[in-house]
Design an enzyme around this catalytic site. Structure first.
Site, short mmCIF file in Angstrom:
data_model
loop_
_atom_site.label_atom_id
_atom_site.label_comp_id
_atom_site.label_asym_id
_atom_site.label_seq_id
_atom_site.Cartn_x
_atom_site.Cartn_y
_atom_site.Cartn_z
N ARG A 205 10.99 -0.08 12.19
CA ARG A 205 9.61 -0.19 12.69
C ARG A 205 9.53 -1.31 13.70
NH1 ARG A 205 4.88 0.38 8.20
NH2 ARG A 205 3.87 -0.96 9.75
N ARG B 196 -10.00 0.28 8.57
CA ARG B 196 -9.51 -1.06 8.92
C ARG B 196 -10.54 -1.87 9.69
NH1 ARG B 196 -3.65 -0.06 8.69
NH2 ARG B 196 -2.59 -2.00 9.13
N ARG C 160 -0.34 -9.07 13.23
CA ARG C 160 -0.92 -8.05 12.35
C ARG C 160 -1.80 -8.72 11.30
NH1 ARG C 160 4.52 -5.29 10.71
NH2 ARG C 160 3.27 -4.14 9.19
N LYS D 206 0.83 -1.22 0.00
CA LYS D 206 0.00 0.00 0.00
C LYS D 206 0.86 1.26 0.00
CE LYS D 206 -2.12 -1.17 3.86
NZ LYS D 206 -1.46 -2.44 4.21
N ARG E 136 11.92 -6.13 5.40
CA ARG E 136 11.92 -4.68 5.67
C ARG E 136 12.38 -4.39 7.09
NH1 ARG E 136 6.45 -1.43 5.30
NH2 ARG E 136 6.16 -2.52 7.27
#
Ligand code: AP5
Ligand code: MG
Length: 192
Positions: free
Chosen positions: A134, A89, A146, A14, A128
């Site tokens: 993060r 969401r 998640r 996204k 990542r």
């Protein structure tokens, strides 16, 4: 005004595709994940509250993110369209967004849903996590949480917009350019 929801599970691309879409079409990018991370960086009370949820891979409460989006919409009265990334969401967020847009005499034009397999999502996010800093990318357990939250609460967003015939699935695997072209083709059909 044409508004888009770029929808998909964590790691589906996204953010990557949003960057390109906003530079091509001039949409105002509204990513609740980015807005929350900026609140965390500034150590605001909202950021401190949100961090507890985000670090575990859980969703932040609806009222927090809906309030953030409401102010963001008010702050950009001249936008020619919004690109929502990571929002809504939950079904409650979808309903709240529809109400907020209605007050501005506009609506969601299309929900573009990126389709990516779970194994590819986990691989991308672990990768990542090596460099992103993060905290929700650092281990596989949080990444899996998640994805569980996505199935439990967020997949309902696609069902919600399907009743209005607004959802289009786009293959989210392949090169970034290929996916971008597929998204642009869906947008162009609706803009013309
Ligand atoms: P958020 O920031 O929205 O994160 P997310 O949805 O978990 O997804 P990501 O941003 O990790 O992935 P993405 O789909 O943007 O993919 P990206 O382009 O980065 O939310 C974080 C947290 O904030 C939530 O868990 C929640 O706690 C809270 N939150 C946020 N919004 C909320 C809301 N509305 N309500 C409640 N809580 C909320 O790509 C991922 C990786 O893959 C990158 O490394 C990228 O380079 C790579 N990649 C991209 N495209 C490709 C490709 N085609 N091939 C190979 N690799 C690719
Ligand atoms: Mg993102």
């Amino acid at each position: 005004m044409f508004n888009i929801i770029l929808f998909g599970p964590p790691g589906s691309g996204k953010g990557t595709q949003s960057e390109r879409l906003i530079s091509k079409y001039g949409f105002k990018h509204l990513s609740t994940g980015d807005l929350l991370r900026s609140e965390i960086a500034k150590q605001t009370p909202l950021g401190i509250e949100a961090k507890n949820f985000m670090d575990k891979g859980h969703l932040v409460p609806d009222e927090v993110v809906i309030g953030m989006i409401s102010s963001a919409l008010d702050n950009h009265p001249d936008a020619k369209g919004f690109l929502f990334d990571g929002f809504p969401r939950t079904e409650a967020q979808s309903q709240a967004l529809d109400k907020l847009l209605k007050l501005k005499n506009t609506q969601i034009g299309v929900v573009l849903a990126l389709d990516v397999t779970e194994e590819e999502l986990v691989k991308r996010l672990l990768n990542r996590g090596l460099t992103s800093g993060r905290s929700d990318d650092t281990n596989e357990e949080i990444i899996r949480n998640r994805i569980v939250e996505y199935h439990k609460k967020t997949s309902a967003v696609a069902d919600y917009y399907k009743q209005f015939d607004k959802v289009v699935y786009v293959k989210g695997e392949g090169s970034v350019d290929e996916i971008f072209d597929a998204l642009c083709s869906e947008i162009d059909q609706r803009l013309s």
